[in-house]
Scaffold this motif. Sequence first.
Motif, mmCIF file in Angstrom:
data_model
loop_
_atom_site.group_PDB
_atom_site.id
_atom_site.type_symbol
_atom_site.label_atom_id
_atom_site.label_comp_id
_atom_site.label_asym_id
_atom_site.label_seq_id
_atom_site.Cartn_x
_atom_site.Cartn_y
_atom_site.Cartn_z
ATOM 1 N N MET A 1 1.492 -3.525 4.821
ATOM 2 C CA MET A 1 0.418 -4.047 5.680
ATOM 3 C C MET A 1 -0.956 -3.515 5.287
ATOM 4 S SD MET A 1 2.159 -3.761 9.471
ATOM 5 C CE MET A 1 0.693 -4.318 10.353
ATOM 6 N N ASP A 2 -1.962 -4.294 5.623
ATOM 7 C CA ASP A 2 -3.342 -3.817 5.532
ATOM 8 C C ASP A 2 -3.489 -2.580 6.419
ATOM 9 O OD1 ASP A 2 -6.393 -4.289 5.199
ATOM 10 O OD2 ASP A 2 -6.060 -4.114 7.374
ATOM 11 N N PRO A 3 -4.034 -1.485 5.891
ATOM 12 C CA PRO A 3 -4.069 -0.220 6.651
ATOM 13 C C PRO A 3 -4.732 -0.321 8.027
ATOM 14 C CG PRO A 3 -4.617 0.170 4.349
ATOM 15 C CD PRO A 3 -4.546 -1.320 4.519
ATOM 16 N N GLU A 4 -5.819 -1.083 8.136
ATOM 17 C CA GLU A 4 -6.483 -1.163 9.437
ATOM 18 C C GLU A 4 -5.634 -1.897 10.468
ATOM 19 O OE1 GLU A 4 -10.612 -2.334 9.595
ATOM 20 O OE2 GLU A 4 -10.949 -1.368 7.653
ATOM 21 N N ARG B 1 -2.399 -2.188 10.297
ATOM 22 C CA ARG B 1 -1.222 -1.348 10.537
ATOM 23 C C ARG B 1 -1.503 -0.288 11.599
ATOM 24 N NH1 ARG B 1 0.776 0.546 5.231
ATOM 25 N NH2 ARG B 1 -0.957 1.987 5.243
#
Lengths: 323, 323
Positions: B62-65, B67
Amino acid sequence: MTDIAAIRAAAARLAPVVRRTPLLESPFLNDIAGRRVLVKAECLQHTGSFKFRGAWSAISAMDPELRARGVFAYSSGNHAQGMAYAAQLHGIPAVILMPADAPRLKLANTAALGAEVITYDRDRESREEIGARLAAERGLTLVKPYDEPMVIAGQGSCGLEIAEQAAEAGVSAADVMVCTGGGGLAAGVALALEAEAPGLRVRTAEPQDYDDWAVSLMKDQRTPATGGRKSICDAIVTPEPGEITFPILSRRAGPGFAISDAEALRAMSLAYERLKIVVEPGGAVALAAALFRPDAIEGDAAIAIATGGNVDREIFSRALAIS
Amino acid sequence: MTDIAAIRAAAARLAPVVRRTPLLESPFLNDIAGRRVLVKAECLQHTGSFKFRGAWSAISAMDPELRARGVFAYSSGNHAQGMAYAAQLHGIPAVILMPADAPRLKLANTAALGAEVITYDRDRESREEIGARLAAERGLTLVKPYDEPMVIAGQGSCGLEIAEQAAEAGVSAADVMVCTGGGGLAAGVALALEAEAPGLRVRTAEPQDYDDWAVSLMKDQRTPATGGRKSICDAIVTPEPGEITFPILSRRAGPGFAISDAEALRAMSLAYERLKIVVEPGGAVALAAALFRPDAIEGDAAIAIATGGNVDREIFSRALAIS
């Protein structure tokens, strides 16, 4: 003599056949113990216990002509199965002398693995005497369950794996709990760890009334167990430490643990629930020590060898009833 | 889209944390089946099932933000635990929607692994509707249990291991039995084997009244299960094959197997006795197919994935009573 070179040689002979058992961990068990608990699942080894290692090591090291005549062993069950299967894979005869009251599963499995099984009365007959006679009469080579250098070397291969797997898990200082009968596994593992992972120290774990190792290590002198009530930990109710194994462990092992049958059952129940492995009572005392004796453990982590899983269903059902 | 590149990438993300589960074998099981039977013990995976693979794969991709805001899942239990643990290791919130009649152990474990658990009535409410609403309200990302490319890719890492381990065991032609609900594991494994071990072919295994895969593969069209009596195989009583997983398996899987609850219990009993592993009913149907459907197997050997071991003690006791 057993030394690290003998253990490495045994590991090389074992490599094509042995199962590299996993080192398991559960956050739930870590919570109970208050530290990381890593469980070496030797119950997943061939024949359901670590004993296959020593049996294969001894048989594979024999002179081929002598080996072809066959091998002989006495055992409460796990050494029996390990010997039967290692002999079967070598294509040689095996005769196994087992107590008549050994778990039915162990008796049946040993026979099913191609061995000739002879039973004796554990309270009235000496397995050593019967063994010596049978070996002499039939020309078979006796492979003792623990006081035998090639067996200790084979069990030591488990210690080499623990050293590698603990390093992979980021563990460099730990008490290594070993379910201990005659001491073959504990001695082999202690020698392997001394060479490969000096921050890991062996601790023996035994049934409460058969704590000959705990007492002997404390007195620094081989001392028989007091005995007492019959334990469900049939795999490790040996009368006293081995002649060869004791000097090895007296130099290298920390103080021993004595575990009640109720604690062994509780450890079996937790291994079922949290690790999804089947452990027999005598194979669960090490895990019990890791979980239920937090104050007596010195390392950052505890590593427990779950030495075997050959348990009759009635006993396993008793463990299941504990939650 | 899920392809072998996505599976290899998922395996690389999983490498630091996943457990490489052993491929077990017993001469006793081989005798029953009349061929070699190799058992991939995914019950030994973190949280007691293969589901950790897909959960970690999805969350780690996932995209860290996004997530950091958290994840959401619905599951009869094993995907729930895998998601909860993978989220906990990532340090992010997880909300899990579970049927109120899921095994108590699965409900309790999911909560203990740090997830917020919300229960619903499996017969009267749509988990998809509740899930979509909760995800929208709280800004959580829904991770579906099987119709999700990153989940399928993660489950495929199990197939990469099987390809390697089968080769090590000398097996190059085998039927690979997979306990199948929505088909995420079967699809991922099929893609991995197509690339790495083309002699190994996936076969689905399901409960008797929930054999939607067997019927759908036969008709080459997604077809709902007839349903019927409640099965003890709670992990895999899905209504019909997944949208993404069906096209993958329709090209690569052989005919499916339908297994009775009694056969699942017997396979659990044999896994206990011969492999020393704890397998849940829905995780045992693949082994049951390998052992009890010898005439329908085409390969020289059978490989069965024991997909999970999260079983309540009452049910496991029923399996123990069969010997």
